[in-house]
Design an enzyme around this catalytic site. Structure first.
Site, PDB file in Angstrom:
ATOM      1  NE  ARG A  58      -2.083  -5.201   2.178  1.00 60.29           N
ATOM      2  CZ  ARG A  58      -2.264  -4.176   3.012  1.00 60.29           C
ATOM      3  NH1 ARG A  58      -2.875  -4.370   4.162  1.00 60.29           N
ATOM      4  NH2 ARG A  58      -1.854  -2.962   2.705  1.00 60.29           N
ATOM      5  CD  GLU A  95      -0.495   9.820   3.127  1.00 62.05           C
ATOM      6  OE1 GLU A  95      -1.729   9.856   3.125  1.00 62.05           O
ATOM      7  OE2 GLU A  95       0.190   9.318   2.226  1.00 62.05           O
TER       8      GLU A  95
END
Length: 169
Positions: A58, A95
């Site tokens: 994006r 993560e």
């Protein structure tokens, strides 16, 4: 103006997993007036720079529109293996694992001043990797701009460059 932008960002609870509030910018992109207002607001925050760098995917949308408005070039920061030709890359941790950003080596003149653009600043891992990649490639990241910042995640502290966001949640 930022009220218009904020009003076009949809919050989707429990996506992609329970407990997450996903900030969906697709309604913003689908609204021509709100999208134009977003690009105008980002343009007002831009300072002295040579090129815009957009982070996949994006960041390409917002970066391309901003580059066109300001008459500047656009660097594409892509995931590994997506760019043909000679690239320089930077590996970073997420993560849930590891990832890599790459840029064409020939697209970035040494010493170029770069404006980094992306849609959302969350934990800052990808944006930090983008800054490090651009610096390793010989550029100078002067500022980073984001449409949305998830302020409670503290991602801005990781960047090492000035940054601004249009909307903070």
């Amino acid at each position: 103006m930022n009220a218009l932008i904020r009003s076009r960002i949809r919050t989707i609870p429990d996506f992609p997993k329970p407990g997450i509030l996903f900030r969906d910018l697709t309604p913003l992109l689908a609204d021509g007036q709100a999208f134009a207002a977003t690009i105008d607001a980002l343009a007002r925050l831009a300072d002295d720079f040579h090129l815009i760098a957009g982070i996949e995917a994006r960041g390409f949308v917002f970066g391309a529109a901003l580059a066109q408005k300001l008459g500047r070039g656009l660097l594409l920061l892509r995931k590994a293996g997506k760019l043909p030709g000679v690239t320089i890359g930077f590996d970073y941790g997420l993560e849930y694992g590891r990832d890599r950003l790459e840029v064409h080596r020939d697209d970035l003149p040494r010493g170029a001043r770069i404006l980094l653009v992306d849609d959302v600043l969350a934990t800052g891992g990808t944006a930090e990797a983008a800054v490090r990649l651009l610096e390793a490639a010989g550029g100078e990241v002067t500022r980073a701009l984001f449409v949305v910042e998830l302020g409670d995640l503290g991602g801005g502290a990781r960047l090492g460059v000035p940054y601004q966001s249009l909307v903070t949640f």
